[in-house]
Design a protein around this motif. Structure first.
Motif, PDB file in Angstrom:
ATOM      1  N   GLN A   1       0.842  -1.201   0.000  1.00 11.91           N
ATOM      2  CA  GLN A   1       0.000   0.000   0.000  1.00 11.91           C
ATOM      3  C   GLN A   1       0.873   1.246   0.000  1.00 11.91           C
ATOM      4  N   SER A   2       0.312   2.327  -0.534  1.00 13.13           N
ATOM      5  CA  SER A   2       0.944   3.644  -0.426  1.00 13.13           C
ATOM      6  C   SER A   2      -0.149   4.643  -0.082  1.00 13.13           C
ATOM      7  N   THR A   3       0.212   5.747   0.557  1.00 14.23           N
ATOM      8  CA  THR A   3      -0.780   6.727   1.007  1.00 14.23           C
ATOM      9  C   THR A   3      -0.673   8.034   0.234  1.00 14.23           C
ATOM     10  N   LEU A   4      -1.774   8.777   0.231  1.00 12.83           N
ATOM     11  CA  LEU A   4      -1.836  10.073  -0.448  1.00 12.83           C
ATOM     12  C   LEU A   4      -2.821  10.964   0.298  1.00 12.83           C
ATOM     13  N   GLU A   5      -2.421  12.202   0.564  1.00 12.35           N
ATOM     14  CA  GLU A   5      -3.313  13.155   1.218  1.00 12.35           C
ATOM     15  C   GLU A   5      -4.317  13.726   0.210  1.00 12.35           C
ATOM     16  N   ILE A   6      -5.533  13.926   0.672  1.00 10.40           N
ATOM     17  CA  ILE A   6      -6.560  14.592  -0.135  1.00 10.40           C
ATOM     18  C   ILE A   6      -6.610  16.050   0.287  1.00 10.40           C
ATOM     19  N   GLY A   7      -6.291  16.949  -0.629  1.00 10.09           N
ATOM     20  CA  GLY A   7      -6.303  18.382  -0.320  1.00 10.09           C
ATOM     21  C   GLY A   7      -7.712  18.911  -0.150  1.00 10.09           C
ATOM     22  N   PRO A   8      -7.877  20.054   0.504  1.00  7.77           N
ATOM     23  CA  PRO A   8      -9.211  20.584   0.801  1.00  7.77           C
ATOM     24  C   PRO A   8     -10.019  20.969  -0.430  1.00  7.77           C
ATOM     25  N   HIS A   9      -9.343  21.181  -1.576  1.00 11.70           N
ATOM     26  CA  HIS A   9     -10.066  21.542  -2.797  1.00 11.70           C
ATOM     27  C   HIS A   9      -9.888  20.508  -3.900  1.00 11.70           C
ATOM     28  N   ASP A  10      -9.317  19.356  -3.577  1.00  4.68           N
ATOM     29  CA  ASP A  10      -9.078  18.322  -4.587  1.00  4.68           C
ATOM     30  C   ASP A  10     -10.390  17.709  -5.070  1.00  4.68           C
ATOM     31  N   THR A  11     -10.477  17.524  -6.383  1.00  2.23           N
ATOM     32  CA  THR A  11     -11.589  16.781  -6.971  1.00  2.23           C
ATOM     33  C   THR A  11     -11.180  15.320  -7.124  1.00  2.23           C
ATOM     34  N   SER A  12     -12.148  14.482  -7.427  1.00  2.00           N
ATOM     35  CA  SER A  12     -11.825  13.070  -7.628  1.00  2.00           C
ATOM     36  C   SER A  12     -10.902  12.899  -8.825  1.00  2.00           C
ATOM     37  N   GLY A  13     -11.059  13.739  -9.849  1.00  2.00           N
ATOM     38  CA  GLY A  13     -10.183  13.652 -11.011  1.00  2.00           C
ATOM     39  C   GLY A  13      -8.742  13.942 -10.663  1.00  2.00           C
ATOM     40  N   VAL A  14      -8.511  14.955  -9.849  1.00  2.00           N
ATOM     41  CA  VAL A  14      -7.148  15.313  -9.430  1.00  2.00           C
ATOM     42  C   VAL A  14      -6.532  14.189  -8.613  1.00  2.00           C
ATOM     43  N   VAL A  15      -7.280  13.653  -7.669  1.00  2.00           N
ATOM     44  CA  VAL A  15      -6.752  12.589  -6.811  1.00  2.00           C
ATOM     45  C   VAL A  15      -6.477  11.323  -7.621  1.00  2.00           C
ATOM     46  N   LEU A  16      -7.381  10.975  -8.523  1.00  3.45           N
ATOM     47  CA  LEU A  16      -7.179   9.789  -9.345  1.00  3.45           C
ATOM     48  C   LEU A  16      -5.956   9.919 -10.242  1.00  3.45           C
ATOM     49  N   ASP A  17      -5.709  11.105 -10.767  1.00  2.00           N
ATOM     50  CA  ASP A  17      -4.506  11.320 -11.587  1.00  2.00           C
ATOM     51  C   ASP A  17      -3.248  11.050 -10.764  1.00  2.00           C
ATOM     52  N   ARG A  18      -3.223  11.554  -9.542  1.00  5.00           N
ATOM     53  CA  ARG A  18      -2.054  11.344  -8.684  1.00  5.00           C
ATOM     54  C   ARG A  18      -1.900   9.872  -8.327  1.00  5.00           C
ATOM     55  N   LEU A  19      -3.012   9.232  -7.989  1.00  2.00           N
ATOM     56  CA  LEU A  19      -2.953   7.822  -7.616  1.00  2.00           C
ATOM     57  C   LEU A  19      -2.553   6.949  -8.795  1.00  2.00           C
ATOM     58  N   SER A  20      -2.979   7.333  -9.985  1.00  2.00           N
ATOM     59  CA  SER A  20      -2.602   6.576 -11.178  1.00  2.00           C
ATOM     60  C   SER A  20      -1.093   6.588 -11.362  1.00  2.00           C
TER      61      SER A  20
END
Length: 331
Positions: A152-171
Protein backbone atom coordinates in the motif's frame (compact mmCIF):
# COMPACT_ATOMS: atom_id res chain seq x y z
CA UNK A 1 10.71 -11.81 -16.50
CA UNK A 2 6.95 -12.10 -15.91
CA UNK A 3 4.66 -12.55 -18.90
CA UNK A 4 1.71 -10.32 -17.99
CA UNK A 5 -1.85 -9.86 -19.11
CA UNK A 6 -2.98 -6.30 -18.35
CA UNK A 7 -6.70 -5.67 -17.76
CA UNK A 8 -7.98 -2.10 -17.65
CA UNK A 9 -10.30 0.34 -19.41
CA UNK A 10 -10.37 4.07 -18.44
CA UNK A 11 -7.74 6.80 -18.50
CA UNK A 12 -6.68 6.08 -14.92
CA UNK A 13 -5.34 2.69 -16.08
CA UNK A 14 -3.16 4.13 -18.85
CA UNK A 15 -0.16 5.13 -16.70
CA UNK A 16 0.09 1.69 -15.01
CA UNK A 17 0.00 -0.06 -18.40
CA UNK A 18 2.70 2.20 -19.79
CA UNK A 19 4.89 1.67 -16.71
CA UNK A 20 4.69 -2.11 -17.02
CA UNK A 21 5.23 -2.05 -20.78
CA UNK A 22 8.26 0.24 -20.43
CA UNK A 23 9.88 -2.05 -17.84
CA UNK A 24 10.96 -4.68 -20.34
CA UNK A 25 13.65 -5.90 -17.96
CA UNK A 26 11.06 -7.40 -15.60
CA UNK A 27 7.81 -7.65 -17.59
CA UNK A 28 6.50 -8.63 -20.98
CA UNK A 29 2.92 -7.46 -21.48
CA UNK A 30 1.70 -10.21 -23.79
CA UNK A 31 -1.91 -9.01 -24.11
CA UNK A 32 -4.33 -6.34 -22.92
CA UNK A 33 -7.89 -7.10 -21.82
CA UNK A 34 -10.26 -4.14 -22.01
CA UNK A 35 -13.96 -3.40 -22.38
CA UNK A 36 -15.36 -3.32 -25.94
CA UNK A 37 -15.59 -0.03 -27.85
CA UNK A 38 -18.42 2.09 -26.43
CA UNK A 39 -20.54 4.97 -27.78
CA UNK A 40 -19.32 8.36 -26.60
CA UNK A 41 -20.01 12.04 -27.23
CA UNK A 42 -23.01 13.70 -28.82
CA UNK A 43 -22.79 11.57 -31.93
CA UNK A 44 -22.65 8.37 -29.86
CA UNK A 45 -19.88 7.12 -32.11
CA UNK A 46 -18.14 3.91 -31.05
CA UNK A 47 -14.73 4.73 -29.59
CA UNK A 48 -11.99 2.53 -28.11
CA UNK A 49 -11.12 2.75 -24.44
CA UNK A 50 -8.02 4.78 -23.44
CA UNK A 51 -6.27 1.51 -22.51
CA UNK A 52 -7.01 -0.01 -25.92
CA UNK A 53 -5.61 3.10 -27.63
CA UNK A 54 -2.32 2.75 -25.74
CA UNK A 55 -2.16 -1.01 -26.37
CA UNK A 56 -2.53 -0.45 -30.11
CA UNK A 57 0.11 2.28 -29.98
CA UNK A 58 2.50 -0.12 -28.23
CA UNK A 59 1.66 -3.02 -30.54
CA UNK A 60 0.22 -5.20 -27.78
CA UNK A 61 -2.55 -7.68 -28.76
CA UNK A 62 -5.98 -6.62 -27.46
CA UNK A 63 -8.65 -8.94 -26.03
CA UNK A 64 -12.19 -7.58 -25.78
CA UNK A 65 -14.23 -10.71 -25.17
CA UNK A 66 -16.26 -11.45 -22.05
CA UNK A 67 -13.82 -13.07 -19.59
CA UNK A 68 -16.63 -15.17 -18.17
CA UNK A 69 -17.37 -16.86 -21.52
CA UNK A 70 -15.69 -20.25 -22.16
CA UNK A 71 -13.95 -18.94 -25.30
CA UNK A 72 -11.98 -16.44 -23.22
CA UNK A 73 -10.12 -19.16 -21.35
CA UNK A 74 -8.78 -20.42 -24.68
CA UNK A 75 -7.58 -16.92 -25.58
CA UNK A 76 -6.06 -16.47 -22.14
CA UNK A 77 -4.06 -19.69 -22.32
CA UNK A 78 -2.93 -18.90 -25.87
CA UNK A 79 -1.50 -15.56 -24.69
CA UNK A 80 1.13 -17.30 -22.58
CA UNK A 81 0.47 -14.99 -19.63
CA UNK A 82 1.74 -16.13 -16.23
CA UNK A 83 -0.01 -13.42 -14.19
CA UNK A 84 -2.44 -10.55 -14.68
CA UNK A 85 -2.38 -6.94 -13.51
CA UNK A 86 -5.81 -5.31 -13.21
CA UNK A 87 -6.52 -1.56 -12.96
CA UNK A 88 -10.13 -0.35 -13.22
CA UNK A 89 -11.13 -3.04 -15.72
CA UNK A 90 -14.80 -2.82 -14.74
CA UNK A 91 -15.97 -6.42 -14.81
CA UNK A 92 -16.16 -9.15 -12.15
CA UNK A 93 -13.85 -12.11 -12.79
CA UNK A 94 -15.07 -15.60 -11.87
CA UNK A 95 -13.05 -18.36 -10.26
CA UNK A 96 -12.21 -20.37 -13.43
CA UNK A 97 -10.58 -17.26 -14.89
CA UNK A 98 -8.78 -16.40 -11.65
CA UNK A 99 -7.39 -19.92 -11.46
CA UNK A 100 -6.26 -20.03 -15.09
CA UNK A 101 -2.98 -18.15 -14.56
CA UNK A 102 -0.24 -19.90 -12.54
CA UNK A 103 0.87 -16.76 -10.69
CA UNK A 104 -2.61 -15.29 -10.21
CA UNK A 105 -4.40 -11.96 -10.78
CA UNK A 106 -3.37 -8.75 -8.98
CA UNK A 107 -5.41 -5.57 -8.67
CA UNK A 108 -4.27 -1.98 -8.17
CA UNK A 109 -7.16 -0.45 -6.19
CA UNK A 110 -7.37 3.23 -5.33
CA UNK A 111 -8.10 3.12 -1.62
CA UNK A 112 -6.48 1.93 1.58
CA UNK A 113 -8.21 -1.42 1.74
CA UNK A 114 -10.19 -2.74 3.49
CA UNK A 115 -11.84 0.70 3.51
CA UNK A 116 -13.79 1.69 0.38
CA UNK A 117 -14.06 -1.57 -1.48
CA UNK A 118 -16.05 -1.13 -4.67
CA UNK A 119 -16.37 0.87 -7.87
CA UNK A 120 -15.83 4.49 -6.75
CA UNK A 121 -13.36 4.54 -3.84
CA UNK A 122 -11.84 7.98 -4.46
CA UNK A 123 -15.20 9.63 -5.09
CA UNK A 124 -16.71 8.15 -1.95
CA UNK A 125 -13.68 9.05 0.15
CA UNK A 126 -13.94 12.71 -0.88
CA UNK A 127 -17.71 12.75 -0.35
CA UNK A 128 -17.22 11.34 3.15
CA UNK A 129 -14.65 14.00 4.02
CA UNK A 130 -11.60 11.71 4.20
CA UNK A 131 -8.27 13.53 4.21
CA UNK A 132 -6.16 10.45 3.48
CA UNK A 133 -6.43 7.85 0.75
CA UNK A 134 -3.98 5.69 -1.13
CA UNK A 135 -3.39 2.73 -3.43
CA UNK A 136 -3.43 -0.98 -2.64
CA UNK A 137 -2.08 -3.94 -4.58
CA UNK A 138 -3.85 -7.16 -3.63
CA UNK A 139 -4.37 -10.62 -5.04
CA UNK A 140 -7.83 -11.00 -6.54
CA UNK A 141 -10.07 -13.63 -5.01
CA UNK A 142 -13.78 -14.35 -5.46
CA UNK A 143 -14.82 -11.70 -2.90
CA UNK A 144 -15.13 -8.03 -3.92
CA UNK A 145 -11.76 -6.35 -3.29
CA UNK A 146 -11.23 -8.63 -0.31
CA UNK A 147 -8.12 -10.57 -1.34
CA UNK A 148 -4.82 -10.55 0.59
CA UNK A 149 -2.79 -7.31 0.43
CA UNK A 150 0.75 -7.16 -0.93
CA UNK A 151 1.52 -3.44 -0.65
CA UNK A 152 0.00 0.00 0.00
CA UNK A 153 0.94 3.64 -0.43
CA UNK A 154 -0.78 6.73 1.01
CA UNK A 155 -1.84 10.07 -0.45
CA UNK A 156 -3.31 13.16 1.22
CA UNK A 157 -6.56 14.59 -0.14
CA UNK A 158 -6.30 18.38 -0.32
CA UNK A 159 -9.21 20.58 0.80
CA UNK A 160 -10.07 21.54 -2.80
CA UNK A 161 -9.08 18.32 -4.59
CA UNK A 162 -11.59 16.78 -6.97
CA UNK A 163 -11.83 13.07 -7.63
CA UNK A 164 -10.18 13.65 -11.01
CA UNK A 165 -7.15 15.31 -9.43
CA UNK A 166 -6.75 12.59 -6.81
CA UNK A 167 -7.18 9.79 -9.35
CA UNK A 168 -4.51 11.32 -11.59
CA UNK A 169 -2.05 11.34 -8.68
CA UNK A 170 -2.95 7.82 -7.62
CA UNK A 171 -2.60 6.58 -11.18
CA UNK A 172 0.98 7.86 -11.31
CA UNK A 173 1.93 6.73 -7.79
CA UNK A 174 0.15 3.42 -8.23
CA UNK A 175 2.04 2.67 -11.44
CA UNK A 176 5.31 2.44 -9.51
CA UNK A 177 3.67 0.58 -6.62
CA UNK A 178 2.17 -2.04 -8.95
CA UNK A 179 5.40 -2.65 -10.88
CA UNK A 180 7.61 -2.89 -7.79
CA UNK A 181 5.11 -5.13 -5.99
CA UNK A 182 4.77 -7.58 -8.88
CA UNK A 183 8.55 -7.73 -9.19
CA UNK A 184 8.97 -8.38 -5.46
CA UNK A 185 6.24 -11.02 -5.58
CA UNK A 186 7.96 -12.81 -8.47
CA UNK A 187 11.25 -12.78 -6.58
CA UNK A 188 9.55 -14.17 -3.46
CA UNK A 189 10.44 -11.03 -1.47
CA UNK A 190 6.91 -10.20 -0.36
CA UNK A 191 4.10 -12.08 1.36
CA UNK A 192 0.38 -11.30 1.01
CA UNK A 193 -1.40 -10.35 4.25
CA UNK A 194 -5.09 -11.14 4.73
CA UNK A 195 -7.36 -8.14 5.12
CA UNK A 196 -8.79 -7.64 8.61
CA UNK A 197 -12.39 -8.68 9.14
CA UNK A 198 -14.99 -6.06 9.94
CA UNK A 199 -17.70 -3.79 8.58
CA UNK A 200 -16.29 -1.29 6.11
CA UNK A 201 -17.82 1.34 3.86
CA UNK A 202 -18.53 0.14 0.31
CA UNK A 203 -17.75 2.57 -2.52
CA UNK A 204 -20.91 2.31 -4.59
CA UNK A 205 -20.78 3.63 -8.14
CA UNK A 206 -21.90 7.25 -8.48
CA UNK A 207 -24.55 7.87 -11.13
CA UNK A 208 -25.90 11.03 -12.74
CA UNK A 209 -28.77 11.34 -10.25
CA UNK A 210 -26.31 11.03 -7.35
CA UNK A 211 -24.52 14.07 -8.78
CA UNK A 212 -27.64 16.27 -8.47
CA UNK A 213 -26.37 18.86 -5.98
CA UNK A 214 -28.21 19.23 -2.69
CA UNK A 215 -28.38 22.71 -1.23
CA UNK A 216 -30.41 21.74 1.85
CA UNK A 217 -27.19 20.53 3.49
CA UNK A 218 -24.29 22.53 5.00
CA UNK A 219 -21.90 24.18 2.54
CA UNK A 220 -19.07 21.77 3.37
CA UNK A 221 -21.30 18.80 2.42
CA UNK A 222 -22.33 20.34 -0.90
CA UNK A 223 -18.67 21.15 -1.60
CA UNK A 224 -17.67 17.52 -0.96
CA UNK A 225 -20.43 16.27 -3.26
CA UNK A 226 -19.32 18.56 -6.07
CA UNK A 227 -15.64 17.62 -5.72
CA UNK A 228 -16.50 13.91 -5.54
CA UNK A 229 -18.52 14.10 -8.77
CA UNK A 230 -15.91 16.11 -10.72
CA UNK A 231 -15.18 15.39 -13.52
CA UNK A 232 -17.42 12.31 -13.70
CA UNK A 233 -20.38 12.09 -13.76
CA UNK A 234 -20.37 15.88 -13.25
CA UNK A 235 -22.18 17.77 -10.47
CA UNK A 236 -25.29 19.60 -11.62
CA UNK A 237 -28.40 21.44 -10.53
CA UNK A 238 -31.46 22.96 -12.16
CA UNK A 239 -31.37 26.72 -12.70
CA UNK A 240 -34.81 28.23 -12.22
CA UNK A 241 -35.62 31.85 -12.93
CA UNK A 242 -39.28 31.64 -11.90
CA UNK A 243 -40.69 32.91 -8.62
CA UNK A 244 -38.33 31.92 -5.79
CA UNK A 245 -40.99 30.34 -3.58
CA UNK A 246 -42.28 28.22 -6.47
CA UNK A 247 -38.78 27.10 -7.41
CA UNK A 248 -37.80 26.11 -3.89
CA UNK A 249 -40.97 24.05 -3.50
CA UNK A 250 -40.46 22.23 -6.82
CA UNK A 251 -39.42 18.61 -6.82
CA UNK A 252 -36.03 17.54 -8.28
CA UNK A 253 -37.91 15.81 -11.09
CA UNK A 254 -39.63 19.04 -12.16
CA UNK A 255 -38.99 19.67 -15.87
CA UNK A 256 -38.86 23.48 -15.54
CA UNK A 257 -35.51 25.26 -15.65
CA UNK A 258 -32.26 24.34 -17.35
CA UNK A 259 -29.30 22.24 -16.27
CA UNK A 260 -26.31 24.05 -14.79
CA UNK A 261 -23.12 22.05 -14.29
CA UNK A 262 -20.95 23.18 -11.40
CA UNK A 263 -17.30 22.40 -12.13
CA UNK A 264 -15.80 24.18 -9.15
CA UNK A 265 -17.18 25.67 -5.94
CA UNK A 266 -16.18 26.16 -2.34
CA UNK A 267 -17.66 27.45 0.93
CA UNK A 268 -17.82 31.24 0.80
CA UNK A 269 -15.09 33.35 2.39
CA UNK A 270 -16.89 35.05 5.28
CA UNK A 271 -14.03 37.55 5.74
CA UNK A 272 -14.94 39.33 2.51
CA UNK A 273 -17.33 42.20 3.21
CA UNK A 274 -19.33 41.47 0.03
CA UNK A 275 -20.06 37.85 1.02
CA UNK A 276 -23.73 37.36 1.97
CA UNK A 277 -24.17 36.32 5.59
CA UNK A 278 -27.16 34.10 4.83
CA UNK A 279 -29.07 32.83 1.82
CA UNK A 280 -31.99 30.45 1.68
CA UNK A 281 -30.94 27.03 0.35
CA UNK A 282 -30.66 27.25 -3.44
CA UNK A 283 -31.09 31.03 -3.63
CA UNK A 284 -28.53 32.77 -5.87
CA UNK A 285 -26.80 36.04 -5.00
CA UNK A 286 -24.73 37.73 -7.69
CA UNK A 287 -21.97 40.26 -7.09
CA UNK A 288 -19.60 41.98 -9.49
CA UNK A 289 -16.96 39.28 -9.22
CA UNK A 290 -18.66 36.48 -7.30
CA UNK A 291 -21.70 34.22 -7.42
CA UNK A 292 -23.04 32.59 -4.27
CA UNK A 293 -25.76 30.03 -3.67
CA UNK A 294 -27.46 29.40 -0.35
CA UNK A 295 -27.08 26.20 1.67
CA UNK A 296 -28.20 25.05 5.11
CA UNK A 297 -25.21 26.92 6.58
CA UNK A 298 -23.03 29.60 4.99
CA UNK A 299 -23.32 30.26 1.24
CA UNK A 300 -21.38 28.27 -1.32
CA UNK A 301 -19.40 30.28 -3.87
CA UNK A 302 -19.65 29.06 -7.45
CA UNK A 303 -16.25 29.35 -9.16
CA UNK A 304 -16.62 27.66 -12.55
CA UNK A 305 -19.85 26.56 -14.21
CA UNK A 306 -21.11 25.26 -17.54
CA UNK A 307 -24.58 26.30 -18.59
CA UNK A 308 -26.70 24.17 -20.87
CA UNK A 309 -25.31 24.35 -24.40
CA UNK A 310 -22.46 26.66 -23.36
CA UNK A 311 -18.75 26.30 -22.69
CA UNK A 312 -17.29 26.19 -19.20
CA UNK A 313 -16.61 29.66 -17.77
CA UNK A 314 -16.09 31.65 -14.60
CA UNK A 315 -19.36 31.79 -12.67
CA UNK A 316 -19.29 35.61 -12.53
CA UNK A 317 -18.93 35.82 -16.32
CA UNK A 318 -21.76 33.35 -16.80
CA UNK A 319 -24.08 35.22 -14.44
CA UNK A 320 -23.31 38.55 -16.08
CA UNK A 321 -24.12 37.19 -19.52
CA UNK A 322 -27.20 35.29 -18.35
CA UNK A 323 -28.74 38.44 -16.81
CA UNK A 324 -30.38 36.47 -14.05
CA UNK A 325 -33.32 37.95 -12.12
CA UNK A 326 -33.20 38.44 -8.35
CA UNK A 327 -35.50 35.42 -7.99
CA UNK A 328 -33.02 32.97 -9.61
CA UNK A 329 -32.48 29.76 -7.70
CA UNK A 330 -30.64 26.49 -8.05
CA UNK A 331 -32.38 23.29 -7.04
Amino acid sequence: MIRLLFAGTPEVAVAPLRALADDDEHFEVVAVLTRPDAPRGRGRKLEPSPVKCLALELGIPVLEGDPNEPAFLTELKASGAQAAAVVAYGKILKEPVLEALPMGWYNLHFSLLPQWRGAAPVQRAIWAGDTLTGATVFRITKGMDSGPILAQSTLEIGPHDTSGVVLDRLSQDGSHLLASTLQAMAEDQIRPVDQPQGAYEVARKIGVEDAHIRFDVPAFAADRQIRACTPEPGAWCVLDTTDAATALDATPASPSGETLHVLEARPADATRPETPTHLEPGRLSIGKRHVWVGTASEPLELITVKAQGKRAMAAADWARGARLPDTATCR
